[in-house]
Design a protein around this motif. Structure first.
Motif, PDB file in Angstrom:
ATOM      1  N   ARG A 193       0.147   1.749 -11.436  1.00  0.00           N
ATOM      2  CA  ARG A 193      -0.788   2.655 -12.089  1.00  0.00           C
ATOM      3  C   ARG A 193      -0.597   4.065 -11.578  1.00  0.00           C
ATOM      4  O   ARG A 193      -0.914   4.385 -10.441  1.00  0.00           O
ATOM      5  CB  ARG A 193      -2.223   2.194 -11.828  1.00  0.00           C
ATOM      6  CG  ARG A 193      -2.581   0.842 -12.425  1.00  0.00           C
ATOM      7  CD  ARG A 193      -2.592   0.911 -13.943  1.00  0.00           C
ATOM      8  NE  ARG A 193      -3.509   1.944 -14.425  1.00  0.00           N
ATOM      9  CZ  ARG A 193      -4.773   1.689 -14.733  1.00  0.00           C
ATOM     10  NH1 ARG A 193      -5.263   0.466 -14.624  1.00  0.00           N
ATOM     11  NH2 ARG A 193      -5.554   2.662 -15.169  1.00  0.00           N
ATOM     12  N   MET A 194      -0.054   4.919 -12.419  1.00  0.00           N
ATOM     13  CA  MET A 194       0.190   6.287 -12.011  1.00  0.00           C
ATOM     14  C   MET A 194      -1.111   7.064 -11.795  1.00  0.00           C
ATOM     15  O   MET A 194      -1.146   8.001 -11.005  1.00  0.00           O
ATOM     16  CB  MET A 194       1.055   7.001 -13.064  1.00  0.00           C
ATOM     17  CG  MET A 194       2.425   6.389 -13.224  1.00  0.00           C
ATOM     18  SD  MET A 194       3.402   6.445 -11.709  1.00  0.00           S
ATOM     19  CE  MET A 194       4.372   4.954 -11.862  1.00  0.00           C
ATOM     20  N   ASP A 195      -2.187   6.657 -12.473  1.00  0.00           N
ATOM     21  CA  ASP A 195      -3.451   7.347 -12.256  1.00  0.00           C
ATOM     22  C   ASP A 195      -3.985   7.059 -10.855  1.00  0.00           C
ATOM     23  O   ASP A 195      -4.597   7.924 -10.216  1.00  0.00           O
ATOM     24  CB  ASP A 195      -4.479   6.954 -13.324  1.00  0.00           C
ATOM     25  CG  ASP A 195      -4.672   5.445 -13.433  1.00  0.00           C
ATOM     26  OD1 ASP A 195      -3.823   4.690 -12.931  1.00  0.00           O
ATOM     27  OD2 ASP A 195      -5.677   5.023 -14.045  1.00  0.00           O
ATOM     28  N   ASP A 196      -3.746   5.836 -10.355  1.00  0.00           N
ATOM     29  CA  ASP A 196      -4.136   5.513  -8.980  1.00  0.00           C
ATOM     30  C   ASP A 196      -3.382   6.391  -7.991  1.00  0.00           C
ATOM     31  O   ASP A 196      -3.951   6.899  -7.019  1.00  0.00           O
ATOM     32  CB  ASP A 196      -3.851   4.043  -8.664  1.00  0.00           C
ATOM     33  CG  ASP A 196      -4.839   3.105  -9.339  1.00  0.00           C
ATOM     34  OD1 ASP A 196      -5.901   3.583  -9.784  1.00  0.00           O
ATOM     35  OD2 ASP A 196      -4.546   1.904  -9.436  1.00  0.00           O
ATOM     36  N   LEU A 197      -2.089   6.549  -8.215  1.00  0.00           N
ATOM     37  CA  LEU A 197      -1.272   7.365  -7.317  1.00  0.00           C
ATOM     38  C   LEU A 197      -1.722   8.817  -7.329  1.00  0.00           C
ATOM     39  O   LEU A 197      -1.850   9.449  -6.279  1.00  0.00           O
ATOM     40  CB  LEU A 197       0.198   7.267  -7.715  1.00  0.00           C
ATOM     41  CG  LEU A 197       0.836   5.880  -7.626  1.00  0.00           C
ATOM     42  CD1 LEU A 197       2.283   5.941  -8.102  1.00  0.00           C
ATOM     43  CD2 LEU A 197       0.761   5.332  -6.223  1.00  0.00           C
ATOM     44  N   ALA A 198      -1.959   9.344  -8.527  1.00  0.00           N
ATOM     45  CA  ALA A 198      -2.375  10.742  -8.624  1.00  0.00           C
ATOM     46  C   ALA A 198      -3.713  10.975  -7.932  1.00  0.00           C
ATOM     47  O   ALA A 198      -3.938  12.031  -7.334  1.00  0.00           O
ATOM     48  CB  ALA A 198      -2.456  11.154 -10.099  1.00  0.00           C
ATOM     49  N   ALA A 199      -4.605   9.978  -8.013  1.00  0.00           N
ATOM     50  CA  ALA A 199      -5.935  10.135  -7.441  1.00  0.00           C
ATOM     51  C   ALA A 199      -5.946   9.963  -5.924  1.00  0.00           C
ATOM     52  O   ALA A 199      -6.784  10.548  -5.239  1.00  0.00           O
ATOM     53  CB  ALA A 199      -6.894   9.121  -8.074  1.00  0.00           C
ATOM     54  N   LEU A 200      -5.021   9.166  -5.402  1.00  0.00           N
ATOM     55  CA  LEU A 200      -5.104   8.758  -3.998  1.00  0.00           C
ATOM     56  C   LEU A 200      -4.044   9.339  -3.079  1.00  0.00           C
ATOM     57  O   LEU A 200      -4.327   9.670  -1.925  1.00  0.00           O
ATOM     58  CB  LEU A 200      -5.001   7.227  -3.907  1.00  0.00           C
ATOM     59  CG  LEU A 200      -6.268   6.416  -4.065  1.00  0.00           C
ATOM     60  CD1 LEU A 200      -5.933   4.928  -4.131  1.00  0.00           C
ATOM     61  CD2 LEU A 200      -7.227   6.680  -2.932  1.00  0.00           C
ATOM     62  N   CYS A 201      -2.819   9.418  -3.557  1.00  0.00           N
ATOM     63  CA  CYS A 201      -1.683   9.592  -2.654  1.00  0.00           C
ATOM     64  C   CYS A 201      -1.352  11.047  -2.358  1.00  0.00           C
ATOM     65  O   CYS A 201      -1.365  11.903  -3.250  1.00  0.00           O
ATOM     66  CB  CYS A 201      -0.438   8.913  -3.236  1.00  0.00           C
ATOM     67  SG  CYS A 201      -0.642   7.136  -3.442  1.00  0.00           S
ATOM     68  N   GLY A 202      -1.028  11.298  -1.096  1.00  0.00           N
ATOM     69  CA  GLY A 202      -0.473  12.586  -0.721  1.00  0.00           C
ATOM     70  C   GLY A 202       1.025  12.616  -0.970  1.00  0.00           C
ATOM     71  O   GLY A 202       1.582  13.637  -1.368  1.00  0.00           O
ATOM     72  N   GLU A 203       1.675  11.486  -0.729  1.00  0.00           N
ATOM     73  CA  GLU A 203       3.117  11.367  -0.954  1.00  0.00           C
ATOM     74  C   GLU A 203       3.416  10.045  -1.641  1.00  0.00           C
ATOM     75  O   GLU A 203       2.634   9.092  -1.565  1.00  0.00           O
ATOM     76  CB  GLU A 203       3.885  11.442   0.375  1.00  0.00           C
ATOM     77  CG  GLU A 203       3.785  12.786   1.078  1.00  0.00           C
ATOM     78  CD  GLU A 203       4.687  12.864   2.301  1.00  0.00           C
ATOM     79  OE1 GLU A 203       5.266  11.821   2.693  1.00  0.00           O
ATOM     80  OE2 GLU A 203       4.813  13.960   2.865  1.00  0.00           O
ATOM     81  N   VAL A 204       4.560  10.000  -2.312  1.00  0.00           N
ATOM     82  CA  VAL A 204       5.008   8.769  -2.956  1.00  0.00           C
ATOM     83  C   VAL A 204       6.488   8.557  -2.674  1.00  0.00           C
ATOM     84  O   VAL A 204       7.240   9.515  -2.453  1.00  0.00           O
ATOM     85  CB  VAL A 204       4.779   8.793  -4.485  1.00  0.00           C
ATOM     86  CG1 VAL A 204       3.316   8.794  -4.828  1.00  0.00           C
ATOM     87  CG2 VAL A 204       5.485   9.978  -5.119  1.00  0.00           C
ATOM     88  N   THR A 205       6.873   7.295  -2.678  1.00  0.00           N
ATOM     89  CA  THR A 205       8.285   6.924  -2.603  1.00  0.00           C
ATOM     90  C   THR A 205       8.594   6.052  -3.805  1.00  0.00           C
ATOM     91  O   THR A 205       7.873   5.085  -4.077  1.00  0.00           O
ATOM     92  CB  THR A 205       8.596   6.159  -1.306  1.00  0.00           C
ATOM     93  OG1 THR A 205       8.429   7.027  -0.185  1.00  0.00           O
ATOM     94  CG2 THR A 205      10.031   5.631  -1.313  1.00  0.00           C
ATOM     95  N   ILE A 206       9.646   6.410  -4.539  1.00  0.00           N
ATOM     96  CA  ILE A 206      10.052   5.638  -5.706  1.00  0.00           C
ATOM     97  C   ILE A 206      11.340   4.895  -5.375  1.00  0.00           C
ATOM     98  O   ILE A 206      12.313   5.491  -4.902  1.00  0.00           O
ATOM     99  CB  ILE A 206      10.271   6.540  -6.932  1.00  0.00           C
ATOM    100  CG1 ILE A 206       8.953   7.219  -7.325  1.00  0.00           C
ATOM    101  CG2 ILE A 206      10.806   5.742  -8.114  1.00  0.00           C
ATOM    102  CD1 ILE A 206       9.074   8.149  -8.506  1.00  0.00           C
ATOM    103  N   LEU A 207      11.331   3.591  -5.624  1.00  0.00           N
ATOM    104  CA  LEU A 207      12.504   2.748  -5.427  1.00  0.00           C
ATOM    105  C   LEU A 207      13.073   2.349  -6.780  1.00  0.00           C
ATOM    106  O   LEU A 207      12.336   2.117  -7.743  1.00  0.00           O
ATOM    107  CB  LEU A 207      12.142   1.480  -4.658  1.00  0.00           C
ATOM    108  CG  LEU A 207      11.724   1.624  -3.193  1.00  0.00           C
ATOM    109  CD1 LEU A 207      11.243   0.270  -2.662  1.00  0.00           C
ATOM    110  CD2 LEU A 207      12.873   2.145  -2.346  1.00  0.00           C
TER     111      LEU A 207
END
Length: 323
Positions: A193-207
């Protein structure tokens, strides 16, 4: 000073002929929610399992809170979480589950008040004495989070923590995770869920296929998306379309989604050109009632970076409308 909760260098893990992780480097700072995303089979679950001590890398080094992880299976000190859903006992109540799991992890001395506090944190106080077999998927996820909180983790690793949650439950879990990060805990979540990431995360890692294709701030990931398709709803769509067609850098997109809504126009361009379009539309006395990307910026960047962005704009709009 910011601490590093986990550091991986050159991590490789194979299962037979399948390379699940291929020379992965990863840094997870404390006091932040770090998102881990990727297509199915990208290696997310394998990496989460390594962080939780459920498996061992074939090559490379992994440090948790500055301590090298040994070649022996086991959960590192200060680490809690779950992969593929929490392991719980259906015949026990929520309260009994927490007591049993605490004992298994060596926290048998946990007081009843600490169990009650964990249940309250995740919003399960009212069902504390209900048996788990009657719980929904979202309630089970929250109970798994409560079990992890009992250990007072410094690194919390969660696989799809919002899975099965209704909007209120998701907001509750988001608030818990944000508070933990504010207290210095490193939180790692996998999510589709990209909306979860946008709301929560400071950084992301994509594999993708076991390799890191992006790691960094969410804002930088959103910038990777480039031009996007935007759905513009106005009081005068015909005039808005004419203005958009005459705006340099914008392309009016024929969208199946737009055709089902006479008030909508779909245009493709950058954020800067969209700003210019809105200024012109408003300047012409046309009311802007809705404006937003057909595909969220983080999702667009994810699709582009993983090589999955091969569907036409019309198809993307149909998918958005159907969701």
């Amino acid at each position: 000073m910011e601490t590093t909760a986990a550091r991986a260098r050159g991590i490789t893990k194979s299962f037979g002929d399948v390379v699940a992780l291929d020379s992965v480097d990863l840094d997870i700072p404390g006091g932040q929610v770090h998102g881990l995303v990727g297509p199915n089979g990208a290696g997310k679950t394998t990496l989460l399992g390594l962080l939780l001590g459920l498996s061992i890398a074939d090559e490379g080094t992994l440090e948790i809170m500055g301590t090298p992880v040994s070649r022996v299976l086991g959960v590192p000190d200060g680490v809690a979480g779950f992969v593929d859903g929490p392991g719980l006992y259906p015949s026990l109540t929520a309260r009994q589950n927490l007591a049993a799991l605490a004992a298994l992890r060596g926290y048998a001395s946990s007081r009843a008040s600490e169990v009650d506090e964990a249940l309250e944190q995740v919003g399960l106080t009212d069902v504390a004495d209900d048996r788990l077999r009657g719980f929904s998927l979202g309630m089970r996820q929250r109970l798994g989070l409560a079990a992890a909180l009992l250990t007072k983790p410094r690194l919390l690793v969660l696989d799809e923590p919002a899975n099965g949650l209704d909007p209120a439950g998701k907001r509750h879990v988001h608030r818990v995770l944000s508070n933990l990060a504010a207290q210095g805990v490193a939180v790692v979540i996998s999510s589709h869920r990209m909306d979860d990431l946008a709301a929560l995360c400071g950084e992301v890692t994509i594999l993708a296929t076991g390799r890191v294709v992006f790691t960094g701030p969410v804002a930088k990931l959103a910038a990777e998306s480039g031009d996007l398709d935007y759905r513009l709803v106005t009081s005068d769509p015909a005039a808005a379309r004419r203005i958009a067609s005459a705006t340099t850098g914008l392309e009016v997109v024929l969208s199946a989604g737009a055709l089902r809504d006479d008030s909508a126009v779909v245009v493709r361009g950058s954020v800067a050109t969209m700003d210019a379009l809105v200024a012109q539309v408003v300047g012409a006395g046309i009311a802007v009632r809705e404006l937003g990307p057909v595909v969220p910026p983080l999702e667009a960047a994810f699709l582009a970076l993983t090589g999955a962005d091969d569907s036409p704009a019309e198809e993307k709009s149909e998918q958005k409308d159907a969701s």
